[in-house]
Design an enzyme around this catalytic site. Structure first.
Site, short mmCIF file in Angstrom:
data_model
loop_
_atom_site.label_atom_id
_atom_site.label_comp_id
_atom_site.label_asym_id
_atom_site.label_seq_id
_atom_site.Cartn_x
_atom_site.Cartn_y
_atom_site.Cartn_z
N ASN A 119 10.97 -55.39 23.07
CA ASN A 119 11.09 -56.82 22.79
C ASN A 119 12.40 -57.38 23.30
OD1 ASN A 119 8.63 -56.84 21.46
ND2 ASN A 119 9.50 -56.89 19.40
N HIS B 214 -1.42 -62.07 14.45
CA HIS B 214 -1.50 -62.88 15.67
C HIS B 214 -2.40 -64.10 15.53
CE1 HIS B 214 -2.47 -63.59 20.05
NE2 HIS B 214 -1.17 -63.43 20.10
N TYR C 276 -3.48 -56.00 17.20
CA TYR C 276 -3.23 -57.40 16.87
C TYR C 276 -4.31 -57.86 15.88
CZ TYR C 276 -0.02 -58.13 20.86
OH TYR C 276 1.02 -58.08 21.74
N ARG D 66 2.45 -64.20 31.68
CA ARG D 66 3.67 -63.47 32.03
C ARG D 66 3.50 -61.96 31.93
NH1 ARG D 66 7.87 -65.92 28.84
NH2 ARG D 66 8.10 -67.40 30.55
N HIS E 87 -4.54 -71.17 28.11
CA HIS E 87 -4.29 -70.18 27.07
C HIS E 87 -5.45 -70.08 26.08
CE1 HIS E 87 -1.84 -68.50 23.58
NE2 HIS E 87 -1.54 -67.68 24.55
N ARG F 132 -5.22 -62.54 29.20
CA ARG F 132 -4.81 -61.13 29.37
C ARG F 132 -6.04 -60.28 29.10
NH1 ARG F 132 0.80 -61.37 29.42
NH2 ARG F 132 1.75 -62.93 28.04
N ARG G 113 5.17 -65.49 11.83
CA ARG G 113 5.59 -64.11 12.10
C ARG G 113 6.92 -64.05 12.85
NH1 ARG G 113 2.50 -62.39 16.28
NH2 ARG G 113 4.30 -62.42 17.65
#
Length: 714
Positions: A56, A595, A471, A408, A438, A378, A567
């Site tokens: 991270n 998530h 997730y 990304r 998205h 993704r 979160r």
């Protein structure tokens, strides 16, 4: 880590009104790191959290710190939400990163003896006996030496380029033949494993950089090693879209290459670096304003994930096998039949992601299916969804895939998927130049009884087989004609820039989602002023948008009770008298990564209520999600799904005490006390079936345990 603001501030200035985004993110990563010190967790899972914390931080430096450095260098005066200039933020962030790095290394020092006590040793010279040393030497000669390339550093050999995240070793040598001093560099190829395990029952790991230093005599015969040093480079890895980019595919292919050669943002050195070699390195790398980080421990802590893979089930969480929803099994696995009966929501990872894959697979094989439309943000490297879309196209169906090239660090993989999809006959769309797509949406159009019926999937997470196991996300399936018509308009918006009008149920950013949320907040304000129950519950990954935060402040001032589960980043300051005394914020960090994005509005009734307005979303409370991305906000109307999302998923997050942190008005997070009746939301969902996926078993007496608010409410 804390933003350390005065909780008594009058909130008249930005710094008193909001937390800094970057410092809030670092505070989140500190909470991740705290899980590595959580004695209740299995030891290798604690090591996993340390590795995640390292990964991270790397990404934060490559993206966020790089962005601030670029703004400061160009003298950009734009201030952050809390009123800081890029230079002021950069100074504060660098200090916080240094503190976090110290904490990470201290945590690693605490874990190493615990691991050793369980028979897992890392670079432990005392454990490398003669037999192990012999094996390591032979392994190095056979498997490492042929791959590495020593490079002399002198006027005839220019200093080599060090790629992003590259690890290197500098050697200060003396040639025995003439006592000439020589400096050599070895860049560690990415193809080599970060840690090498010595064979045997007892696990002994040695890092690749230590292995190279240990066998310098093999690489440099005829030289004496005077000193060495291990270093690591992090570079600017953000990709900015150029407005004049006419061909997104060509642009991203070249941009990915540029990323590997971006400006150095941080140089990490081991403390025992040879002084002469260090001076040469600092002179050649070109640090400018980059961070120089010295560590007395292991560099690149993200690499510790390799040790987590050690086959020690006794040191890991008991494996969890997701349930396949009984609702679908009752229809012999037919996804369309189960959705036709009524809406269904799948709660990942507790319920299998295979339902999502089966939805597309069955559509590909079904002769009655006419068309499939799918967004892909993704999808991962091993994507069953991609394979199903290819199969559908090869079967002659009209298949459209919206592939987001701007996801990304997945840009390269998405380019590969796009090529494969196009070769199979899929119509591949790359969406908008300025906005990321998205939203997570699938549409399947099927012939039924002389007309067309559309089945839709709306997700809060990605179509990714790996992240779906760790997730927590929601997959909502429906055949509601109104949502189907709205989904079709959404795809027309992305593929043909046809702005959707007269949407019946969906709210879509960047054209209406913000306004929808603000309208819902204003209704709660009106209810509070009218003396009706007024509550807002929300679960998000991040909350950074100043306009949205201000609306929540207004609601608090009007008497609306607001509970937020954020979160990660939270720029809202809770508990400030006269501003946010009715707002509580918590963060949940545990075995699974929370998530899913959920909003719930009381709608004039005490919470939780069957009459509350409940929504799931792909969007976080960030300016980019609301103004610069294509996102969805989906209303939940079906009673069973409504109950599951509100009174199971959201309520469990509010009630959790074992994995929760409370945000204070000064910016500090405090871990909640488990209390006399501890509640772990992940354990609850691992051991209890969902409402909408339970099927007719609910009618046979096998009830799902109900959750209830504690006395005093939430």
């Amino acid at each position: 880590m804390s933003t350390q603001l005065d909780s008594r501030a009058d909130a008249s200035t930005p710094v008193d009104r909001y937390f800094n985004r970057e410092l809030s993110w670092l505070a989140f990563n500190e909470r991740v790191l705290a899980e590595a010190r959580n004695a209740r967790y299995p030891l290798l899972e604690r090591l996993r959290f340390l590795s995640i914390s390292g990964s991270n931080l790397d990404e934060f430096i490559m993206i966020r710190v790089a962005g601030l450095a670029g703004q400061a260098q160009r003298n950009i005066a734009t201030t952050s939400l809390d009123g800081r200039t890029p230079s002021q933020q950069l100074a504060a962030v660098r200090s916080a990163i240094a503190d976090l790095e110290v904490q990470q290394q201290q945590t690693w020092r605490e874990l190493r003896p615990l691991l050793a006590g369980k028979g897992i040793h890392v670079a432990d010279e005392g454990r490398i006996d003669a037999a192990a040393a012999k094996w390591l030497r032979e392994h190095f000669i056979d498997n490492i030496a042929p791959v590495i390339t020593p490079q002399a550093i002198d006027p005839a050999h220019p200093f080599p380029f060090v790629a992003n995240e590259g690890i290197g070793v500098l050697f200060n040598l003396t040639r025995l033949a003439d006592d000439e001093q020589v400096v050599e560099m070895i860049l560690v190829p990415t193809a080599l494993p970060r840690f090498v395990r010595v064979p045997g029952d007892e696990a002994i790991f040695i890092s690749i950089e230590n292995l190279i230093c240990r066998h310098a005599d093999i690489i440099f015969p005829g030289f004496r090693v005077e000193g060495d040093g291990v270093f690591r480079v992090l570079r600017d890895s953000d990709i900015e879209i150029e407005e004049e980019a006419e061909d997104l595919v060509r642009f991203f292919r070249t941009a990915i290459q540029r990323r590997r050669r971006g400006k150095v943002i941080m140089l990490e050195l081991q403390d025992d670096f040879d002084p002469d070699a260090e001076q040469l390195l600092l002179a050649q790398v070109g640090l400018d304003d980059a961070i120089l980080m010295r560590t007395d421990g292991t560099i690149g802590l993200s690499g510790l994930s390799a040790i987590v893979e050690e086959e020690r089930p006794d040191l890991k969480w008991e494996p969890y096998m997701p349930r396949y929803p009984e609702r679908v099994l009752e229809h012999d696995g037919d996804c369309f039949a189960s959705i036709r009966e009524k809406d269904i929501v799948i709660h990942h990872p507790y319920e299998s992601f295979e339902v999502v894959v089966d939805f597309i697979r069955q559509a590909a094989a079904d002769p009655e299916v006419v068309a499939i439309k799918q967004t892909l943000y993704r999808a991962g490297k091993q994507s069953a969804v991609i394979a199903a879309l290819i199969a559908a196209a090869e079967a002659g169906k009209a298949v459209t895939a919206v592939v987001e090239l701007k996801a990304r660090f997945d840009e390269e993989q998405n380019l590969l998927w796009a090529n494969q999809l196009e070769r199979a006959g899929v119509q591949v769309i790359y969406g908008f130049v300025d906005w990321k797509t998205h939203a997570k949406v699938s549409m399947v159009v099927r012939r039924e009884e002389g007309h067309l019926r559309t089945y839709c999937h709306f997700g809060t997470g990605n179509y990714h087989p790996l992240t779906s196991k760790i997730y927590t996300d929601l997959s909502f399936f429906t055949a509601d004609p109104k949502l189907s018509r709205d989904a079709a308009k959404l795809f027309n918006f992305i593929t043909g820039y046809v702005e959707p009008r007269n949407l019946e149920m969906l709210a879509i950013s960047p054209i209406g989602l913000r306004a929808k949320l603000e309208h819902l907040i204003e209704r709660e304000i009106a209810n509070a002023r009218a003396g009706k129950p007024a509550f807002i519950w929300a679960k998000l990954n991040s909350l950074t948008d100043g306009q949205l935060i201000d609306r929540l402040y207004e609601a608090s001032q009007a008497g609306v009770r607001i509970t937020l589960v954020i979160r990660g980043i939270c720029c809202l300051r809770p508990g400030i008298p006269g501003l946010s005394e009715n707002i509580a914020v918590k963060s949940v960090i545990g075995r699974f990564l929370e998530h899913a994005r959920i909003w719930a509005f009381a709608n004039g009734f005490a919470m939780p209520s069957h009459r509350a307005k409940v929504f799931i979303s792909s969007a976080d409370g960030m300016e980019r999600n609301l103004d610069r991305r294509v996102e969805t906000l989906v209303p939940i109307k079906n009673p069973t799904v409504h109950d599951q999302v509100l009174q199971q998923v959201l309520l469990a997050n509010l009630l959790d005490t074992e994995q929760s942190w409370e945000l204070g008005p000064d910016g500090t997070y405090h871990r909640l006390e488990a209390g006399e009746r501890p509640f772990n939301l992940h354990r609850y969902f691992m051991t209890n079936p969902s409402l909408s996926g339970r099927g007719t078993a609910l009618d046979e007496g096998a009830k799902v345990p109900k959750l209830a608010l504690r006395k005093g409410g939430v």
